[in-house]
Design an enzyme around this catalytic site. Structure first.
Site, short mmCIF file in Angstrom:
data_model
loop_
_atom_site.label_atom_id
_atom_site.label_comp_id
_atom_site.label_asym_id
_atom_site.label_seq_id
_atom_site.Cartn_x
_atom_site.Cartn_y
_atom_site.Cartn_z
N ARG B 73 38.80 60.12 28.39
CA ARG B 73 38.61 61.05 29.50
C ARG B 73 39.99 61.46 30.00
NH1 ARG B 73 34.93 58.60 34.00
NH2 ARG B 73 33.23 58.96 32.53
N ARG B 142 39.51 58.31 40.89
CA ARG B 142 39.31 59.09 39.66
C ARG B 142 39.77 60.53 39.86
NH1 ARG B 142 35.13 56.61 36.62
NH2 ARG B 142 35.24 54.38 36.94
N LYS B 206 35.19 51.58 41.16
CA LYS B 206 35.65 52.97 41.04
C LYS B 206 35.66 53.64 42.41
CE LYS B 206 32.33 54.23 38.14
NZ LYS B 206 31.18 54.87 37.45
N LYS B 208 35.99 57.73 44.22
CA LYS B 208 35.95 59.14 43.87
C LYS B 208 36.20 60.01 45.09
CE LYS B 208 32.89 58.32 40.05
NZ LYS B 208 31.57 58.54 39.45
N CYS B 427 23.63 64.31 32.06
CA CYS B 427 24.73 63.42 31.69
C CYS B 427 24.74 63.26 30.17
CB CYS B 427 24.57 62.06 32.35
SG CYS B 427 23.28 61.08 31.57
N CYS B 433 26.75 56.90 25.15
CA CYS B 433 26.83 56.09 26.36
C CYS B 433 26.12 54.75 26.17
CB CYS B 433 26.18 56.82 27.54
SG CYS B 433 26.25 55.80 29.02
N CYS B 472 20.13 57.10 32.77
CA CYS B 472 19.96 55.80 33.43
C CYS B 472 20.21 56.01 34.91
CB CYS B 472 20.93 54.76 32.84
SG CYS B 472 22.58 54.79 33.56
N CYS B 476 25.18 59.84 36.78
CA CYS B 476 26.39 60.59 36.44
C CYS B 476 26.25 62.09 36.63
CB CYS B 476 26.83 60.29 35.02
SG CYS B 476 27.30 58.56 34.81
C1 SRM Z 1 30.92 62.19 31.62
C2 SRM Z 1 30.18 61.83 32.90
C3 SRM Z 1 28.82 62.50 32.92
C4 SRM Z 1 28.76 63.93 32.49
O1 SRM Z 1 27.77 64.23 31.83
O2 SRM Z 1 29.62 64.72 32.82
C5 SRM Z 1 29.97 60.36 33.07
C6 SRM Z 1 29.73 59.51 32.02
C7 SRM Z 1 29.66 58.14 32.11
N1 SRM Z 1 29.64 57.42 33.26
FE1 SRM Z 1 29.48 58.22 35.10
N2 SRM Z 1 30.01 59.98 34.37
C8 SRM Z 1 30.37 61.05 35.10
C9 SRM Z 1 30.24 61.21 36.43
C10 SRM Z 1 29.62 60.29 37.27
C11 SRM Z 1 29.12 60.58 38.59
C12 SRM Z 1 29.19 61.93 39.28
C13 SRM Z 1 30.36 62.07 40.15
O3 SRM Z 1 31.30 61.28 40.09
O4 SRM Z 1 30.33 62.99 40.95
C14 SRM Z 1 28.53 59.41 39.05
C15 SRM Z 1 27.76 59.23 40.37
C16 SRM Z 1 28.64 59.10 41.54
C17 SRM Z 1 29.02 57.69 41.77
O5 SRM Z 1 30.04 57.27 41.24
O6 SRM Z 1 28.26 56.98 42.44
C18 SRM Z 1 28.70 58.44 38.02
C19 SRM Z 1 28.27 57.13 38.08
C20 SRM Z 1 28.47 56.19 37.09
C21 SRM Z 1 28.14 54.80 37.21
C22 SRM Z 1 27.50 54.12 38.43
C23 SRM Z 1 28.50 53.75 39.44
C24 SRM Z 1 27.88 52.95 40.55
O7 SRM Z 1 28.50 52.86 41.60
O8 SRM Z 1 26.81 52.40 40.40
C25 SRM Z 1 28.51 54.21 35.99
C26 SRM Z 1 28.38 52.74 35.58
C27 SRM Z 1 29.35 51.83 36.25
O9 SRM Z 1 30.33 52.25 36.81
O10 SRM Z 1 29.09 50.63 36.15
C28 SRM Z 1 29.04 55.26 35.16
C29 SRM Z 1 29.52 55.11 33.86
C30 SRM Z 1 29.69 56.11 32.96
C31 SRM Z 1 30.05 55.90 31.49
C32 SRM Z 1 31.52 55.79 31.34
C33 SRM Z 1 29.30 54.77 30.80
C34 SRM Z 1 29.95 53.41 30.73
O11 SRM Z 1 30.41 52.89 31.77
O12 SRM Z 1 29.97 52.85 29.64
C35 SRM Z 1 29.53 57.24 30.92
C36 SRM Z 1 30.17 57.70 29.61
C37 SRM Z 1 29.16 58.46 28.78
C38 SRM Z 1 29.72 59.11 27.59
O13 SRM Z 1 29.35 58.71 26.47
O14 SRM Z 1 30.51 60.03 27.73
N3 SRM Z 1 29.01 56.43 35.85
N4 SRM Z 1 29.37 59.01 36.95
C39 SRM Z 1 30.92 62.14 34.19
C40 SRM Z 1 32.41 61.99 34.08
C41 SRM Z 1 33.09 62.28 35.36
C42 SRM Z 1 34.59 62.28 35.27
O15 SRM Z 1 35.13 63.21 34.68
O16 SRM Z 1 35.21 61.37 35.78
S1 SF4 Z 2 23.90 58.34 33.88
FE1 SF4 Z 2 23.75 56.50 32.68
S2 SF4 Z 2 23.16 57.28 30.70
FE2 SF4 Z 2 24.01 58.99 31.75
S3 SF4 Z 2 26.16 58.99 31.17
FE3 SF4 Z 2 25.96 57.90 33.11
S4 SF4 Z 2 25.86 55.81 32.53
FE4 SF4 Z 2 25.38 56.98 30.69
#
Ligand code: SRM
Ligand code: SF4
Ligand SMILES: Cc1cc2nc3c(=O)[nH]c(=O)nc-3n(C[C@H](O)[C@H](O)[C@H](O)COP(=O)(O)OP(=O)(O)OC[C@H]3O[C@@H](n4cnc5c(N)ncnc54)[C@H](O)[C@@H]3O)c2cc1C
Ligand SMILES: Cc1cc2nc3c(=O)[nH]c(=O)nc-3n(C[C@H](O)[C@H](O)[C@H](O)COP(=O)(O)O)c2cc1C
Lengths: 597, 567
Positions: B73, B142, B206, B208, B427, B433, B472, B476
């Site tokens: 990323r 981030r 994390k 944000k 997502c 993922c 899930c 995201c």
């Molecule tokens: C690429 C992206 C989704 C997309 O379709 O665009 C994404 C993809 C992933 N997210 Fe996310 N997140 C992405 C925005 C978000 C958002 C939206 C936002 O930030 O506005 C959220 C919800 C907001 C938040 O943080 O609460 C989000 C909440 C999570 C979480 C849950 C965090 C939590 O507090 O519970 C995880 C899992 C974790 O951190 O344990 C996660 C984890 C992941 C991971 C890295 C999976 C992992 O930990 O192994 C995913 C990678 C998938 C892949 O194969 O690419 N991602 N993730 C976004 C990348 C953002 C960036 O450029 O930095």
């Molecule tokens: S929402 Fe869940 S399944 Fe989708 S990219 Fe984030 S961690 Fe992966």
């Protein structure tokens, strides 16, 4: 158990001794008999100065121990299993804790008490780490488990349709296999803590009944007398597994084949090969009959017995390779001068024998002849050898092979190797294949377990080393094990990668070097790794290590030889001739052994 | 509940400022993976270990380890990216990754499928164009988001600049990144590593942050740990309303975890942004829960201790007196598509990119077209918070040129897509993922085909409804603030959330659990019909469902899981 001593053949005792033994054993209970056998083994070991052949290392206490196996995707089950292991340990129980992914299912029959903690995922699917175990357990391969006690804690989520499916499957199947259910299955919803704790408590209370003291006799397997199976009396071994072990993108198709030896009395040592009797590819047989314009149903005589041409070409005669005899005979039959000219040129002849199949010859040099004349020109189908890839001690009643399927394009059509494609393409679990053991006393682990070994095995040449490492682990050998492996691509051709990783992690393999020739512009092979590690390799050799090479005879064996000579000459600081002589000496002393083909 | 530090805390503490054994892991030829602990640390360097989940069980049978590869990323503060940076990313994606570029929901780039042996070279090449991957993931701040609509150009420029400053201010100071990936070329000249803001163990989780300029809430400011809502008075930037404690992630079946919308803390002047931000970060650093990663986000720190306590901490630490929040209003959280002209006369084109995946697919040569545009572009790209792309800051002449190329490469599908699709996000989920429970990016487009039909039947073909899917409950694609939120639960099964606000100002409420496609369509179709006939003028779908009592109004994260009828 009722055989009288006189009726036992190939017995190491004379009649007098046999009768004395018979009298001495009369009236003993099975438990007492087991104790006596252990006692005798101990006496023998003490006299010979070797370790007693008790149950293999790591399982020594299995009769008394609690084995906790978990299948867990997101860690809940793993945590419960860990806590249970700690609690049981505190209470003084001997405990083995393992992920199902790390557990050899065949060991179940050696256990007396196993408890499972397993969740359900997907749509009623097992967690990833339990997938293969489950497959085994539910399959017909699963052994009877009369002497096993078990209990199951199932994790799940009632909002799914197939609640606790995997746990339920385990529970039902274990009972079906004759195992005794120590506690009824407990099924947990997402708030599993209380239920899991209660279950662990009852389990610990119930354990002494099944693994208490006094149940400590080591389980010795009865010594089976080797039955004779050879070329003429091969054993029809059941195929247990036929699994491709090269990844999707691979240029090769390598199979891991597991065969059952149950009931055969066949035994083997690491280093031995298994001979396989095969059938020629049906498609090729049809093409050949077609190309010659014969009738497959017509009868021919094959060395005195009559059968249909189709059967003769399928089962009796060599058609996937040619030899001088056939070529000369066909030269005479066809009267083709071009073929005659090729036969007179040694180099061309070599090429012909190496790369042409019978069908290529008869298509290229057509002749008008009859089926019997053709059959007379062919050689008898020979068994193919495959290095045995398993240790019998680690895999009782099984033999494993690593087979590269030979398929290639030539003369505008697809060509197949007979044995390798028979094994790879035409056998599935449940089928049987005729085999016998080919001992190879010149490819043997050091007698002294403290001796180090260096194993060079690129491609399918790695097969016997899988057996070596398994065997040394079973023996608890103290010597170090170093494997040098090579193939084309890391991601698809790293044969047995997961097993090597596990061996490394658990200390059964001390060093692993790999050379993947096609992952980068510059090709690297095992001989390059040997040269790069000249210093350490020489140190190992100096320290008495045995060196083994297995695999391709055409190029690899020679290249490795040359690399070894370089290593000796650079490290000893001596000339080539002297280095060569020293390598020869290693050969002579049995410290450099090769199994190349 | 245990009070032991979570395992990741141990790893961070022992990592010598994020070094761990990454160098050794990269060298280990026996596996395509990193050592377990290093997989946590690599995230701070913008690198996630993944494996092809489509192949996982097949490879286990093959006695091969999973098909490991890495997702990288790259941070793009405010989503602003030069044509040269775009071309570089395109080049790297083509040569080292899976040949596609993924635009994320936080205005960043993702590459998938880079194998370990190519990782270092890939990171180096990404850095060629001053794009980096440090802190794109991990327990740090981030990618900082900023809005990508353009009516008031000078305010937007100012806000984007502030986003950059904040991003730089909160970037970790460790030199490990340069040392490991860029061959020790120590750009900061070897100062012994000290993390002045984060400390040795960084944040508990994390973090944000985002800036936003009303009336568009394209960045979803309420989903952020830290947000700055620009207050514009007399066409000038007066300052920001500071928001704290937003977040989406939760776990199925664990009601102690929940999505939460941010609270407005107060108003600050532009000059105070960095101080306020730093105070928010250090409060979370010191008080966030380091024993349980599922309870470690700022939103729980605030719910556990109260907003007033938190405000006091921020005021005390920053020395900034927060004024009462000023009024603002949001109209939507989507992007504004097509050509827009800003008040300085420059042109911007916002292009719909389904689920952010830039790839050539048949007639639509998106990747090729954008590459060709980048080659001739006098302007910049803006990655939007909705996974789309703007081609920005163009003169009249450039506009004509770009217009032609959009047609030539079949890129411009904005006019063909329904408003529902244009307001959709999914997502990544399968196959990369590791946390996915259900399909998302690969599946939502076809589900929308069916919902488009259902909407058309109900006479809603021209209406915008926001729909977001995740594989899930981590959220995201911010599904809990989409009017139709679909959250994966198992293969082919989703929880359906309804009633969220069109501008991301209200959480949705669980309407169907574990529903498959038929059940989703069956649940929504009658609601479309009743909405079509029963709505008030300009009433959005989510608002309608709440007003008519189809779903409960969710007023706070804590009550997200409450039973129907509760508040
Ligand atoms: C690429 C992206 C989704 C997309 O379709 O665009 C994404 C993809 C992933 N997210 Fe996310 N997140 C992405 C925005 C978000 C958002 C939206 C936002 O930030 O506005 C959220 C919800 C907001 C938040 O943080 O609460 C989000 C909440 C999570 C979480 C849950 C965090 C939590 O507090 O519970 C995880 C899992 C974790 O951190 O344990 C996660 C984890 C992941 C991971 C890295 C999976 C992992 O930990 O192994 C995913 C990678 C998938 C892949 O194969 O690419 N991602 N993730 C976004 C990348 C953002 C960036 O450029 O930095
Ligand atoms: S929402 Fe869940 S399944 Fe989708 S990219 Fe984030 S961690 Fe992966
Ligand atoms: C001691 C020993 C151990 C062995 N261990 C193993 C082992 O562990 N694993 C393993 O896979 N094999 C092993 N082999 C090799 C094995 O015995 C067979 O030779 C091999 O599987 C091929 O047999 P086949 O019946 O499939 O092919 P065949 O029917 O015997 O041969 C096909 C014919 O095709 C020709 N041919 C093959 N490839 C090409 C090509 N690319 N172009 C043109 N012509 C070609 C050859 O002339 C050959 O005659 C071992 C051999 C020995 C002697
Ligand atoms: C994607 C997914 C699918 C699931 N499917 C089922 C199911 O079909 N049946 C069931 O009983 N539980 C199901 N569960 C629930 C898990 O079994 C439950 O969460 C369990 O506590 C997990 O234990 P583990 O962490 O040891 O894997 C599922 C969970 C997930 C994440």
């Amino acid at each position: 158990m009722s055989a009288s001593p006189e009726s036992i053949p190939a017995y190491p005792l004379d009649d007098e001794q046999a009768l004395r033994l018979h009298d001495a054993l009369a009236g003993l209970t099975p438990g007492q008999l087991q104790w006596v056998s252990g006692y005798a083994a101990g006496v023998a070991a003490a006299n010979a100065g070797i370790d007693a052949p008790v149950a293999p290392a790591g399982h020594a206490d299995s009769a008394e121990a609690l084995t906790i196996l978990y299948g867990s995707q997101t860690g809940n089950g793993e945590q419960i299993a860990n806590q249970l292991a700690a609690a049981a340990g505190d209470k003084g129980f001997a405990v083995t804790l393992k992920s199902l992914a790390d557990y050899k299912p065949a060991n179940l029959k050696r256990e007396s008490m196993v408890t499972f903690v397993v969740s359900t995922h997907g749509e009623g699917d097992p967690p990833d780490d339990a997938e293969l175990f489950r497959e085994f357990l539910l399959s017909t391969k699963a052994p009877r488990l009369e002497s096993l006690n078990f209990s199951v804690l199932a994790l799940g989520d009632t909002s799914y349709l197939n609640f606790c499916q995997t746990g339920r499957e385990f529970d039902a199947r274990l009972a079906e296999l004759g195992a005794k259910r120590l506690l009824p299955i407990v099924e947990c919803d997402v708030d599993y803590e209380d239920a899991a704790n209660a279950w662990a408590g009852s389990l610990l209370d119930a354990l002494p009944a099944v693994i208490g003291a006094g149940n400590a006799a080591p389980k010795l397997r009865a010594v089976e007398l080797p039955a004779k199976h050879d070329k003429n009396r091969p054993f029809a071994a059941e195929v247990l597994t036929n699994q491709k072990i090269t990844g999707g993108a691979s240029t090769k198709d390598v199979r891991h084949i597991e065969l059952s030896l149950e009931g055969s009395g066949l035994r083997y040592e690491p280093g031995d090969a298994l001979a396989v009797l095969v059938e020629n590819p049906p498609a090729l047989v049809a093409q050949l009959i077609d190309a010659l314009g014969f009738d497959g149903a017509s009868n021919v005589d094959v060395r005195g017995s009559s059968r249909s041409l189709r059967d003769a070409l399928s089962l009796d005669l060599e058609i996937t390779s040619t030899n001088l005899g056939f070529l000369q005979a066909w030269g005479a039959i066809s009267g083709d001068e071009r073929l005659q000219a090729l036969l007179d040129d040694r180099q061309e002849l070599r090429r012909l024998i190496d790369t042409w199949q019978v069908i290529d010859v008869v298509r290229e040099f057509p002749a008008d002849t009859d089926a019997q004349t053709f059959v007379n020109a062919l050689r008898k189908l020979t068994p193919r050898s495959y290095s045995i890839a398993s240790s019998l001690a680690a895999n009782p009643d099984e033999v494993h092979l690593t087979v590269a399927a030979v398929r290639y394009e030539a003369f505008g059509s697809e060509h197949w190797g007979a044995a390798s494609t028979h094994l790879a393409d035409r056998l599935e679990a449940g089928d049987s294949v005729k085999v016998y053991v080919e001992p190879n006393t010149r490819f043997r682990l050091p007698a002294n377990d403290a001796t180090d070994v260096i194993m060079v095995g690129p491609g399918t040449g790695v097969a016997p080393f899988r057996a070596f490492v398994e065997e040394r682990a079973e023996r608890g050998a103290a010597g170090r094990n170093w494997l040098i492996f090579g193939d084309r691509n890391f991601s698809s051709d790293f044969l047995y990668q997961l097993e090597w990783q596990r061996h490394l992690k658990e200390g059964r393999l001390d060093r692993l070097d790999v050379a993947f020739s096609r992952d980068q512009a510059r090709k690297v092979y095992v001989q390059d790794r040997i040269r790069e590690s000249a210093h350490e390799l020489f140190e190992w050799l100096d320290n008495g290590a045995h060196l083994y090479v297995c695999g391709d005879a055409q190029h690899m064996a020679g290249d490795v030889d040359a690399a070894l000579i370089d290593v000796i000459s650079s490290q000893r600081n001596v000339g080539r001739d002297s280095a060569e002589a020293q390598l020869k000496e290693l050969r002579r002393a049995g410290r450099y052994q090769r199994d190349v083909y | 509940m245990s009070t032991a530090l979570s395992d990741v805390e141990r790893i961070k503490a022992a990592s010598r400022h994020l070094r761990g054994t990454l160098v050794e892991s990269l060298r280990n030829p026996i596996t395509g993976a990193l050592a377990d602990d290093d997989t946590q640390l690599s995230k701070f360097h913008g690198i996630y270990q993944q494996d092809d989940r489509d192949l996982r069980s097949e490879r286990t049978r093959q006695k091969l380890e999973p098909a490991y590869s890495f997702m990288i990323r790259a941070r793009v503060p405010g989503g602003i990216c030069t044509p040269a940076q775009w071309l570089n990313m395109d080049d790297v994606a083509t040569r080292h990754a899976n040949g596609t570029i993924r635009l994320t929901t936080r205005q960043a780039f993702q590459l998938h499928g880079v194998v370990k042996t190519r990782l270092k070279q890939t990171i180096q090449e990404i850095n060629r164009q001053m794009t980096d991957t440090l802190a794109a993931c991990g327990d740090v701040n981030r990618n900082v988001m900023a809005p990508t609509h353009y009516d008031l150009s000078h305010v937007h420029r100012q806000v984007a600049e502030e986003a950059r400053r904040l991003s730089a201010h909160l970037t970790p100071a460790t030199s490990a990144y340069h040392e490991i990936w860029l061959d020790g070329e120590k750009l900061d000249d070897g100062e012994a590593d000290v993390e002045p803001i984060y400390g040795d163990t960084y944040l508990p989780r994390k973090f944000k942050s985002a800036f936003v300029v009303p009336p568009q809430n394209d960045v979803d400011v309420f989903a952020q740990d830290l947000g700055f809502i620009a207050i514009v008075e007399d066409n000038e930037l007066a300052g920001y309303n500071v928001t704290v404690g937003g977040g989406m992630g939760m776990s199925h079946g664990e009601t102690a975890t929940y999505p939460r919308l941010a609270d407005v803390l107060g108003f600050c002047r532009p000059d105070d942004v960095l101080r306020v931000a730093e105070a928010v970060v250090t409060t979370q650093r010191d008080f966030g829960d380091r024993t349980n990663r599922k309870h470690a986000r700022l939103k729980y720190t605030i719910d556990d201790r109260g907003v007033d306590w938190f405000r006091d901490q921020v005021v005390e630490r920053s020395g900034v007196t927060l004024e009462a929040p000023r009024s603002f209003a949001f109209v939507g959280n989507g992007d504004v598509y097509g050509w827009q002209r800003d008040d300085a006369g420059r042109w911007h084109y916002t292009l719909f990119i389904q689920n952010g995946r830039v790839a050539d697919t048949g007639e639509r040569r998106l990747m090729t077209g954008l590459r060709e545009i980048a080659k001739v572009l006098h302007g910049e790209f803006r990655l939007t918070p909705n996974q789309n792309l703007s081609i920005s800051n163009l003169s009249d002449d450039s506009k004509a040129l770009v217009d032609g190329m959009l047609g030539e490469f079949g890129i411009d599908n904005t006019s063909q897509a329904t408003p529902l699709r244009l307001h959709s996000m999914a997502c990544v989920a399968f196959p990369t993922c590791g946390l996915a429970m259900a399909e998302s990016e690969r599946y939502l487009p076809s589900l929308i085909d069916r919902l488009d039909a259902a909407m058309a039947d109900a006479g809603l073909a021209g209406d915008a409804i926001t729909i977001r899917m995740t594989g899930c409950p981590n959220g995201c694609a911010r599904p809990y603030i989409a009017e139709i939120g679909l959250v994966g639960k198992g293969p082919g099964r989703y929880n359906l959330y309804l009633g969220a606000g069109f501008a991301g100002q209200r959480l949705g409420c669980l309407y169907r659990e574990n529903a498959n496609e038929e059940e989703i369509v069956a649940a929504l179709s009658p609601l479309f019909s009743s909405y079509s006939v029963g709505r008030d003028v300009n009433e959005h779908f989510g608002d309608f469902l709440v007003r008519t009592g189809v779903v409960r109004e969710v007023t706070a994260g804590r009550t997200f899981h409450a039973a129907a009828g509760d508040r």
